[in-house]
Design an enzyme around this catalytic site. Structure first.
Site, PDB file in Angstrom:
ATOM      1  N   GLU A   1     -29.074 -70.790 -32.034  1.00  0.00           N
ATOM      2  CA  GLU A   1     -27.616 -70.875 -31.971  1.00  0.00           C
ATOM      3  C   GLU A   1     -26.792 -69.916 -32.086  1.00  0.00           C
ATOM      4  OE1 GLU A   1     -25.796 -74.155 -33.764  1.00  0.00           O
ATOM      5  OE2 GLU A   1     -27.630 -75.558 -33.602  1.00  0.00           O
TER       6      GLU A   1
ATOM      7  N   GLU B   1     -31.933 -75.395 -40.292  1.00  0.00           N
ATOM      8  CA  GLU B   1     -30.904 -74.833 -41.459  1.00  0.00           C
ATOM      9  C   GLU B   1     -31.429 -75.489 -42.591  1.00  0.00           C
ATOM     10  OE1 GLU B   1     -26.944 -75.086 -40.260  1.00  0.00           O
ATOM     11  OE2 GLU B   1     -27.228 -74.040 -38.435  1.00  0.00           O
TER      12      GLU B   1
END
Length: 399
Positions: free
Chosen positions: A184, A80
């Site tokens: 995820e 991220e």
């Protein structure tokens, strides 16, 4: 893990957990993963910044411990990074330098480690500048969350977002050379933003994601559900959404009914044979305008392997030693997540394919088949680049 498998009615092939950079390698947890027939994904985060990442005793010891467990490891280092919420997101050049360092140490000390470069689905415009290069990446990943509201703001409602569309940017950009992982995925079933339960919402998003992944996104090789109630387990400031699927029987059933499909594995498969006829599904940069199908210039350059030059009003497209001129259509579209806008430089697909006498057809299932022929030697170059197609055909799925 055993409880999750029992509740969901299926064993899983892989599990993940977070480890902060500086913490020891999670040997005991990895052995637990092995005991249930799986392999680990480790989300390894330098939360004190990139300066702490050095070729030192800690990094070498972590790598050696990874080798000693004797199981494939998907190492999701510094994920991220394309957002502004991580401690390692500001400097792309430094990020790439440190990524290459970690890669090289793992390659030397722990050949069982597979490097997973993993972004968040948004913002898109910062993603590519953090990419270290194909030779330093084994898998490309993306984290995707369906939330009812963005940023805990009632005015930023986002229940309309399609989880598959949130995958498209990364899939279209990287899946022709790298296998894709959804590091995820989560869907809100309760949020403090409005204080309401959203079980129908969670059922819908989970079902859509898992139902269509095997057919529409064959280059996705793993997906990890974030079975966590953030109202309890998240740090302060992030106790907003409950993503858990094991706290509500309807949501559990929605998940279980989809992962029972044979495409969702229950353990490690040794020496799995690669599907040489795997096709590439292209799901973005396509739009209709005045009953005509247009594609973005990226589609033409990256997927049809044509050379494109442009001026204010038209494109000059070269392919197989021929050049044609085609009118340009410019459009700006709203991107659902985070309300980004994207400029589309459109080329009429039928006009383009007809100009080069390319055979193409639309079948009854919504698929566009384009049959490509290349000058001598070009096809081999494409294979060397890692593209997957059968008998020189591209199959682009329009949905």
């Amino acid at each position: 893990m055993n409880k999750f498998n029992e509740v969901s009615g299926k064993n899983h092939a892989s599990y993940f957990r977070y480890v902060g950079y500086g913490q020891p390698f999670p040997t005991e947890w990895v052995h637990q993963v092995k005991s249930v027939g799986g392999f680990p994904q480790i989300a390894w985060e330098p939360n004190n910044g990139l300066e702490e990442v050095k070729d030192d005793e800690y990094l070498r010891a972590f790598a050696k411990k990874a080798r000693e467990v004797n199981v494939p490891i998907l190492l999701r280092y510094a994920s991220e990074m394309n957002g502004n919420w991580t401690a390692y997101s500001g400097n792309a050049d430094l990020y790439i330098k440190k990524w290459k360092l970690v890669h090289d140490v793992m390659e030397e000390e722990a050949p069982n480690v597979m490097m997973l470069w993993n972004v968040f689905t948004m913002p898109e415009h910062t993603i590519s500048k953090f990419y270290p290069g194909d030779e330093y990446v084994d898998y490309v990943g993306v984290n995707i969350y369906n939330v009812v509201y963005h940023n805990d703001r009632l005015e930023d409602k986002s229940d309309f977002e399609d989880p598959l569309r949130l995958l498209d940017y990364v899939y279209n950009r990287y899946s022709d050379t790298k296998p894709i992982v959804i590091g995820e995925f989560g869907a809100t079933n309760y949020t403090v933003t409005d204080g309401l339960y959203h079980v129908d919402f969670a059922e819908e998003k989970i079902s859509r994601m898992y139902k269509y992944l095997p057919k529409l996104y064959p280059r996705v090789k793993a997906i990890y559900y974030f079975d966590v109630n953030n109202l309890v387990n998240a740090p302060e400031g992030r106790k907003i959404n409950n993503y858990a699927i094991t706290e509500n029987s309807r949501i559990t059933e929605a998940y279980s009914s989809q992962v029972e499909h044979q495409n969702y594995l229950s353990g490690i498969v040794d020496k799995a044979e690669r599907n040489s006829k795997e096709t590439f599904s292209y799901r973005d940069f396509l739009f209709y305008y005045q009953n005509e199908l247009f594609v973005d210039v990226q589609f033409v350059e990256e997927y049809l392997q044509m050379n494109v030059a442009e001026n204010d009003t038209e494109f000059s497209v070269a392919f197989n030693d021929e050049t044609v001129t085609i009118q340009k259509e410019m459009h700006t579209i709203d991107k659902a997540a985070f309300f980004e806008k994207r400029e589309i430089k459109g080329i009429s697909l039928d006009e383009l394919l007809d100009a080069f006498d390319m055979e193409h057809e639309y079948d009854g299932d919504g698929n566009l088949h384009i049959y490509l022929s290349y000058v001598e030697g070009a096809l081999a170059v494409l294979f060397d680049g890692g593209r997957f197609f059968s008998e020189g055909n591209y199959h682009f799925l329009l949905i």
